[in-house]
Scaffold this motif. Structure first.
Motif, PDB file in Angstrom:
ATOM      1  N   GLU A 272     -38.589  57.727  55.620  1.00  0.00           N
ATOM      2  CA  GLU A 272     -37.610  57.994  54.562  1.00  0.00           C
ATOM      3  C   GLU A 272     -37.647  59.469  54.177  1.00  0.00           C
TER       4      GLU A 272
ATOM      5  N   TRP B  31     -35.958  52.164  45.434  1.00  0.00           N
ATOM      6  CA  TRP B  31     -34.644  52.658  45.025  1.00  0.00           C
ATOM      7  C   TRP B  31     -34.256  53.963  45.720  1.00  0.00           C
TER       8      TRP B  31
ATOM      9  N   LEU C 275     -33.543  53.999  52.096  1.00  0.00           N
ATOM     10  CA  LEU C 275     -32.394  53.399  52.772  1.00  0.00           C
ATOM     11  C   LEU C 275     -32.905  52.202  53.581  1.00  0.00           C
TER      12      LEU C 275
ATOM     13  N   LEU D  42     -29.421  48.037  55.897  1.00  0.00           N
ATOM     14  CA  LEU D  42     -28.199  48.794  55.640  1.00  0.00           C
ATOM     15  C   LEU D  42     -27.695  49.431  56.930  1.00  0.00           C
TER      16      LEU D  42
ATOM     17  N   ILE E 113     -23.307  46.441  47.746  1.00  0.00           N
ATOM     18  CA  ILE E 113     -24.523  47.150  47.365  1.00  0.00           C
ATOM     19  C   ILE E 113     -24.581  47.329  45.849  1.00  0.00           C
TER      20      ILE E 113
ATOM     21  N   ASN F 124     -26.329  52.254  43.462  1.00  0.00           N
ATOM     22  CA  ASN F 124     -27.394  53.172  43.873  1.00  0.00           C
ATOM     23  C   ASN F 124     -26.727  54.429  44.440  1.00  0.00           C
TER      24      ASN F 124
ATOM     25  N   TRP G 163     -27.435  55.408  48.207  1.00  0.00           N
ATOM     26  CA  TRP G 163     -26.743  54.606  49.218  1.00  0.00           C
ATOM     27  C   TRP G 163     -25.264  54.955  49.249  1.00  0.00           C
TER      28      TRP G 163
ATOM     29  N   TYR H 100     -24.779  58.282  50.909  1.00  0.00           N
ATOM     30  CA  TYR H 100     -25.049  58.236  52.347  1.00  0.00           C
ATOM     31  C   TYR H 100     -23.869  57.646  53.108  1.00  0.00           C
ATOM     32  N   LEU H 101     -23.310  56.587  52.570  1.00  0.00           N
ATOM     33  CA  LEU H 101     -22.181  55.952  53.248  1.00  0.00           C
ATOM     34  C   LEU H 101     -20.926  56.822  53.176  1.00  0.00           C
TER      35      LEU H 101
END
Length: 381
Positions: A158, A296, A299, A303, A315, A318, A321, A324-325
């Motif tokens: 991570e 928290w 990732l 996912l 989701i 957060n 997340w 990132y998406l």
């Protein structure tokens, strides 16, 4: 490197573990001149494993079993027998013996793969009594700090660990995220751009570790409430539960709602190939994680797996997340998986959204991380 084998080892992770076997193992075994050995918890030898990839059992028992001591002896025997050119340590409890093995030989090198912030998890997840947690966390951090000085490289699963772990010095670390490694000869998945209509069946999926922290109870409640709006909603839970009391509670809830939930695994480890099959059958992936400092800022592997298969995901709120998406047409954010108002908002979004308009993003696939792994291994030559 080709004249000596490579050893990848854990204790609690099964030999077909997604990171140790599917990602590290298959990547390294893609060169036929390398002999790759994987040691871990008992599991069937993976289907379609390369001929130069071998598995060894270190543990046949539970995480709280005395057999974990025997696993140390089996690991030491493997080190002595195989005389590996490189060891990839996937569990902190194997670090002391790895350091001892390195000390009594020349050109013995190892990588330490940090899959979790172990000390933080021990302190905050309340698996052990308070005093035991304090002692274990200090012992783990001591072993990790000592090993980080001796390791050829420290690998972080991570990005957040680079900030959280005091022993993760930038010049000695490499980040290899848990991105999805497709199965050999796996056909490119087609993203699920449109979901069934609310009067049609809708297959929801919760996969991986079954725990309260990962939101399995929230998944049940979300499904219960969604069925008032989407009567054909059905939840599949596939994974392993390490908490007997939680599993009993889960089984009782499933029995009280026949036809609503399917449980695969529970008290048994589930082969990763079976989890991937469940992902392919699903319409929507659930990630109802509870906010907790140990997870928290991470990732989750699931996912990457869901997005790599073009599965729309639900989701929590957060920001990591969501950022990132970077695409509102991949994920639907649920403010509260137990709130009827929030579930109504999610149901509306599911029925109206055209998902994956630009296809599946490439940044969820392991290939980018495999290149970095090879850079480390090739630098040992």
């Amino acid at each position: 490197m080709a004249s000596s084998p490579l050893l990848l080892a854990s204790v609690l992770k099964p030999v077909d573990d997604t990171r140790m076997f599917e990602k590290f193992g298959r990547t390294l075994a893609s060169r036929p001149d390398l002999e790759v050995h994987i040691a871990g918890r008992r599991a069937p030898h993976p289907r379609n494993a390369p001929s130069n990839l071998h598995t060894h059992e270190l543990l046949d028992g539970s995480r709280l079993s005395w057999r974990r001591l025997a696993a140390q002896w089996r690991y030491w025997k493997l080190l002595r027998t195989l005389q590996p050119a490189l060891v990839v340590v996937h569990a902190p409890e194997l670090l002391p013996l790895t350091l001892l093995w390195q000390r009594f030989g020349r050109r013995r090198r190892f990588l330490y793969d940090v899959r979790e912030n172990y000390a933080l998890n021990i302190l905050t997840q309340q698996v052990y009594p308070h005093l035991v947690r304090q002692v274990l966390a200090k012992l783990v951090r001591w072993a990790e700090t000592k090993a980080a000085r001796q390791a050829y490289k420290v690998i972080l699963a991570e990005r957040s660990y680079a900030e959280e772990l005091p022993f993760a010095l930038p010049e000695r670390t490499m980040i290899l995220e848990n991105k999805y490694q497709p199965q050999p000869h796996e056909a490119a998945p087609q993203p699920k751009q449109r979901l069934p209509a609310p009067h049609e069946p809708l297959h929801l999926l919760y996969s991986g570790t079954i725990s309260e922290l990962n939101g399995v109870l929230e998944a049940l409640e979300f499904t219960r409430q969604l069925r008032t709006l989407w009567p054909g909603a059905h939840l599949t839970i596939v994974g392993f539960c390490q908490q007997p009391a939680l599993l009993t509670l889960l089984q009782a809830a499933i029995a009280n709602a026949p036809g609503v939930v399917t449980l695969i695994g529970g008290d048994q480890l589930v082969p990763h190939a079976d989890i991937i099959s469940a992902i392919r059958r699903a319409h929507v992936g659930l990630l109802p994680y509870r906010p907790h400092q140990s997870t928290w800022r991470c990732l989750p592997t699931k996912l990457f797996e869901y997005v790599a298969h073009g599965l729309p995901v639900i989701i929590p709120d957060n920001s990591l997340w969501i950022n990132y998406l970077q695409n509102d047409s991949i994920a639907v954010v649920c403010r509260d998986f137990t709130s009827m108002e929030a579930v109504q908002d999610v149901a509306t979004a599911l029925s109206k959204t055209r998902f994956y308009p630009h296809g599946i993003p490439a940044n969820v696939l392991w290939q980018s991380e495999a290149t970095k792994l090879w850079a480390i291994v090739d630098s040992l030559q």
